[in-house]
Design an enzyme around this catalytic site. Sequence first.
Site, PDB file in Angstrom:
ATOM      1  N   ARG A 107       0.409  -1.155   0.101  1.00 14.06           N
ATOM      2  CA  ARG A 107       0.232  -0.052  -0.190  1.00 14.06           C
ATOM      3  C   ARG A 107       0.590   1.224   0.195  1.00 14.06           C
ATOM      4  O   ARG A 107      -0.052   2.516  -0.814  1.00 14.06           O
ATOM      5  CB  ARG A 107      -1.145   0.034   0.218  1.00 14.06           C
ATOM      6  CG  ARG A 107      -1.695   0.879   1.703  1.00 14.06           C
ATOM      7  CD  ARG A 107      -2.169   1.542   0.175  1.00 14.06           C
ATOM      8  NE  ARG A 107      -3.555   0.306  -0.189  1.00 14.06           N
ATOM      9  CZ  ARG A 107      -3.801   0.101  -2.069  1.00 14.06           C
ATOM     10  NH1 ARG A 107      -3.493   1.481  -2.643  1.00 14.06           N
ATOM     11  NH2 ARG A 107      -4.001  -0.034  -2.731  1.00 14.06           N
ATOM     12  N   LYS A 142       1.535  25.185  -4.644  1.00 11.58           N
ATOM     13  CA  LYS A 142       0.675  24.475  -3.583  1.00 11.58           C
ATOM     14  C   LYS A 142       0.626  22.959  -3.457  1.00 11.58           C
ATOM     15  O   LYS A 142       0.147  22.716  -4.682  1.00 11.58           O
ATOM     16  CB  LYS A 142      -0.622  24.944  -4.506  1.00 11.58           C
ATOM     17  CG  LYS A 142      -1.070  26.209  -4.068  1.00 11.58           C
ATOM     18  CD  LYS A 142      -2.315  26.730  -5.511  1.00 11.58           C
ATOM     19  CE  LYS A 142      -2.673  28.510  -5.146  1.00 11.58           C
ATOM     20  NZ  LYS A 142      -3.205  29.232  -6.328  1.00 11.58           N
ATOM     21  N   GLU A 202       4.535  39.995  -8.976  1.00 13.32           N
ATOM     22  CA  GLU A 202       2.493  40.106  -9.588  1.00 13.32           C
ATOM     23  C   GLU A 202       2.775  41.120  -9.384  1.00 13.32           C
ATOM     24  O   GLU A 202       2.769  42.454  -8.257  1.00 13.32           O
ATOM     25  CB  GLU A 202       2.088  39.312  -8.239  1.00 13.32           C
ATOM     26  CG  GLU A 202       0.946  38.812  -8.450  1.00 13.32           C
ATOM     27  CD  GLU A 202      -0.431  38.944  -7.484  1.00 13.32           C
ATOM     28  OE1 GLU A 202      -0.157  37.112  -7.540  1.00 13.32           O
ATOM     29  OE2 GLU A 202      -0.931  39.349  -6.857  1.00 13.32           O
TER      30      GLU A 202
END
Length: 286
Positions: A107, A142, A202
């Site tokens: 697993r 992320k 940004e």
Amino acid sequence: MHFDLPGFDLPRFVQTTLAEDLGTGWPGGGQDVTAQSVIPAEARFAGIMDSRDAVTVAGLALAAAFFRALDPNVTIEPLVADGEQVPAGTALMRLEGRARALLTAERSALNTLQHLSGIATLTRRYVDAMGDTHCILLDTRKTIPGLRVLEKYATTMGGAQNHRMGLWDAAMIKDNHIAVAGDVGEAVRRARAAGVARIICEVDRIDQIEPALQAGADHLLLDNMAPPMLRQAVALIAGRAATEASGGVTLDTIAAIAATGVDYVSVGRLTQSAPAADIGLDFTPL
């Protein structure tokens, strides 16, 4: 199968993951009660790990490391390589060893391989969707805590390039930094004065571009701009800094975004939302 990534400790990862599954430290833990009660100690297995869907493979050496940790004498034959795109039904790995050890490691090995191959597979879909362009796909921060190095490895197997690895290797000035600094130019100037070697800034409006460039930004992240505005921004920047489109990019929109002339497109969902690849492992007693 050798696997070496800067900043990643493979033996520790394998040990920690297996300890979690075995319940090491819990009352009664530290054992696989099913394998130990059902499978004779001397039993041996042969197994084939295969893809149930078309996938881009990532993490085979990691999967192998779990089996080797519990059976150092296991025989493992990789049949494909990380980064390969394979159709459904492709055999990925053959293995033979002690049945209890292989079942206990199964697993953890599959979870890791399925997760990383899922990221690589989704990444490849985005790369292919960009079409014939010089634009490069980037990943983001992320990521699942503790798995960043592995997940970013998986995106490269799918054809992307890594963006920042973390908070340390480049400044990324975003709206909250700008709000505190006062404006775009001042935020960039502070980073430049601090000696930061690489400054990403940004911007979400055209009028922020020139102040950011004048202050010394190396890379402009053009946030949530539609293709017409992206083309305008690219023309204004005119090669004075790298350009990156970001924000809400999907498989349906990435081709039009990449065609605007930006150098990069970044997509958070490569690591944030990729489904696990369908990969299985079937054993045969020997």
